[in-house]
Write a protein that holds these residues in place. Structure first.
Motif, short mmCIF file in Angstrom:
data_model
loop_
_atom_site.label_atom_id
_atom_site.label_comp_id
_atom_site.label_asym_id
_atom_site.label_seq_id
_atom_site.Cartn_x
_atom_site.Cartn_y
_atom_site.Cartn_z
N TYR A 37 7.57 4.23 -2.07
CA TYR A 37 7.95 2.86 -1.74
C TYR A 37 9.47 2.71 -1.69
N VAL A 38 10.15 3.22 -2.67
CA VAL A 38 11.60 3.08 -2.73
C VAL A 38 12.26 3.88 -1.62
N HIS A 39 11.71 5.04 -1.31
CA HIS A 39 12.28 5.86 -0.25
C HIS A 39 12.08 5.20 1.12
N ALA A 40 10.95 4.56 1.31
CA ALA A 40 10.73 3.83 2.56
C ALA A 40 11.68 2.65 2.66
N PHE A 41 11.93 1.99 1.52
CA PHE A 41 12.88 0.88 1.50
C PHE A 41 14.29 1.37 1.82
N LEU B 47 8.08 0.59 9.31
CA LEU B 47 6.66 0.88 9.50
C LEU B 47 6.00 1.30 8.20
N ALA B 48 6.68 2.16 7.43
CA ALA B 48 6.11 2.61 6.16
C ALA B 48 5.99 1.46 5.17
N LEU C 250 3.09 -1.71 1.42
CA LEU C 250 3.21 -2.84 0.50
C LEU C 250 2.30 -4.00 0.88
N ASN C 251 1.82 -4.70 -0.12
CA ASN C 251 1.07 -5.91 0.12
C ASN C 251 1.96 -7.12 -0.16
N LEU D 210 8.98 -5.50 -4.04
CA LEU D 210 9.95 -5.06 -3.04
C LEU D 210 9.97 -5.93 -1.80
N ILE D 211 9.00 -6.82 -1.65
CA ILE D 211 8.94 -7.67 -0.47
C ILE D 211 10.18 -8.54 -0.36
#
Length: 65
Positions: A10-14, A30-31, A36-37, A42-43
């Motif tokens: 998640y953090v790497h995609a962010f 895209l990731a 994430l929902n 992180l939203i």
């Protein structure tokens, strides 16, 4: 994701959404969209990143956001 835990990514995609390369930026968005929902913490950071990208002059980056 076949019910596997992918929370490590998640953090790497962010971080990819902050990259200068447009392809990495699009891949990061895209990731994040797939991982994430609506209730994830992180939203809020993703929304801020999208708002920053919408303020840029490069129309390709704006379209990625």
């Amino acid at each position: 994701m076949l019910d596997h835990d992918a929370s490590f990514g998640y953090v790497h995609a962010f971080k990819m959404t902050h990259d200068a390369a447009r392809l990495l930026k699009q891949t990061g968005y895209l990731a994040v969209m797939l991982f994430l929902n609506e209730d994830h913490n992180l939203i809020i950071l993703i929304i801020n990143t999208i708002q920053e990208n919408l303020k840029l002059d490069n129309y390709l980056v704006v379209c990625a956001g």
